[in-house]
Design a protein around this motif. Sequence first.
Motif, mmCIF file in Angstrom:
data_model
loop_
_atom_site.group_PDB
_atom_site.id
_atom_site.type_symbol
_atom_site.label_atom_id
_atom_site.label_comp_id
_atom_site.label_asym_id
_atom_site.label_seq_id
_atom_site.Cartn_x
_atom_site.Cartn_y
_atom_site.Cartn_z
ATOM 1 N N GLU A 107 0.620 -1.434 0.097
ATOM 2 C CA GLU A 107 -0.189 0.068 -0.150
ATOM 3 C C GLU A 107 0.980 1.036 -0.091
ATOM 4 O OE1 GLU A 107 -2.582 -0.670 3.080
ATOM 5 O OE2 GLU A 107 -3.879 -2.001 2.252
ATOM 6 N N GLY A 108 2.154 0.957 -0.173
ATOM 7 C CA GLY A 108 3.180 2.127 -0.125
ATOM 8 C C GLY A 108 3.515 2.653 -1.363
ATOM 9 N N ASP A 109 4.238 3.500 -1.382
ATOM 10 C CA ASP A 109 4.802 4.458 -2.709
ATOM 11 C C ASP A 109 5.972 3.809 -3.305
ATOM 12 O OD1 ASP A 109 2.713 6.322 -2.328
ATOM 13 O OD2 ASP A 109 3.690 7.388 -1.193
ATOM 14 N N ALA A 110 6.751 2.685 -2.679
ATOM 15 C CA ALA A 110 7.809 2.429 -3.194
ATOM 16 C C ALA A 110 7.852 0.810 -3.286
ATOM 17 C CB ALA A 110 9.130 2.591 -2.286
ATOM 18 N N PRO A 111 8.552 -0.054 -4.272
ATOM 19 C CA PRO A 111 8.513 -1.412 -4.231
ATOM 20 C C PRO A 111 8.882 -1.998 -2.970
ATOM 21 C CG PRO A 111 9.548 -0.497 -6.059
ATOM 22 C CD PRO A 111 9.456 0.428 -5.163
ATOM 23 N N CYS A 112 8.266 -3.035 -2.589
ATOM 24 C CA CYS A 112 8.583 -4.117 -1.546
ATOM 25 C C CYS A 112 9.174 -5.304 -2.098
ATOM 26 C CB CYS A 112 7.373 -4.558 -0.812
ATOM 27 S SG CYS A 112 7.421 -5.608 0.268
ATOM 28 N N LEU A 113 10.506 -5.513 -1.617
ATOM 29 C CA LEU A 113 11.063 -6.866 -1.825
ATOM 30 C C LEU A 113 10.864 -7.846 -0.703
ATOM 31 C CD1 LEU A 113 14.198 -5.590 -3.422
ATOM 32 C CD2 LEU A 113 12.266 -6.269 -4.662
ATOM 33 N N LEU A 114 10.478 -9.227 -0.849
ATOM 34 C CA LEU A 114 10.545 -10.101 -0.063
ATOM 35 C C LEU A 114 10.827 -11.573 -0.519
ATOM 36 C CD1 LEU A 114 7.396 -12.150 -0.245
ATOM 37 C CD2 LEU A 114 6.955 -9.896 -0.697
ATOM 38 N N VAL A 115 11.183 -12.395 0.404
ATOM 39 C CA VAL A 115 11.532 -13.864 -0.050
ATOM 40 C C VAL A 115 10.404 -14.715 0.532
ATOM 41 C CG1 VAL A 115 13.252 -15.759 0.313
ATOM 42 C CG2 VAL A 115 13.943 -13.616 -0.123
ATOM 43 N N ALA A 116 9.834 -15.655 -0.241
ATOM 44 C CA ALA A 116 8.790 -16.408 0.232
ATOM 45 C C ALA A 116 9.432 -17.994 0.015
ATOM 46 C CB ALA A 116 7.573 -16.469 -0.624
ATOM 47 N N ILE A 117 9.222 -18.788 1.150
ATOM 48 C CA ILE A 117 9.862 -20.020 1.240
ATOM 49 C C ILE A 117 8.736 -21.033 1.311
ATOM 50 C CG2 ILE A 117 11.249 -21.734 2.350
ATOM 51 C CD1 ILE A 117 12.642 -18.879 3.610
ATOM 52 N N GLY A 118 8.522 -22.053 0.481
ATOM 53 C CA GLY A 118 7.433 -23.101 0.590
ATOM 54 C C GLY A 118 7.631 -23.922 -0.476
ATOM 55 N N ARG A 119 6.732 -25.024 -0.758
ATOM 56 C CA ARG A 119 6.586 -25.774 -1.969
ATOM 57 C C ARG A 119 5.571 -25.257 -2.768
ATOM 58 N NH1 ARG A 119 4.152 -31.078 -0.738
ATOM 59 N NH2 ARG A 119 3.791 -31.184 1.389
#
Length: 149
Positions: A107-119
Motif C-alpha cells: 500500500e506504499g509508494d515504493a516497491p517491496c522486496l520479499l523472499v517466500a519459502i515453501g513448496r
Amino acid sequence: MPKIDLAAIPATNRTGYPEPYARDVAGRWYRRLGIAAGLGDFGVTHVRLDPGAWSSQRHWHEGEDEFVVILSGEAVLVEEGRRTPMRAGDCAAFPKGQADGHHLINEGDAPCLLVAIGRASQTDCHYPDIDLHLDGATQSYRHRDGRPW
C-alpha cells in the motif's frame, strides 16, 4: 552452488489465476530461486511487489507451510480480521492446515522486496474472499461449488 545471480534469473509476473482475480497480482514480479538453484524439497521465491500489488489472493493451504521475509520496503499482511504492517526484517509463518487466509499488499509508494519459502501447492488451496478453489488432485482452479473455470 555459488552465489545466485538474481539478474541472471528472469523475473515474471505470470499467474494462473483466472480473471478477474489475476489483475490484483499484475504488479507482482518474482524469480524462482529454488528452481534456478536446483532445490527440490522446497521452493524459494524472490518477489517484488510494486505499489498497489498483491502477493496473491488471500489463501491458505491444506498441506503446505509458507514463510516470508521482508527484505525492503513495506507491505500489509492481511489475515482474517486483522492487518499487520510488515517492514524490512519482519517475518511471517503460515503453517499448513490453518484456515486463516493470508496475503501481502503493498500500500506504499515504493516497491517491496520479499523472499517466500515453501513448496508448490500439491494439496487443496482455499480462497475465502472469492469464488475460487485450487483442487490439489488435478492442480486446476474451480469455483467453490466444484465447477471448473
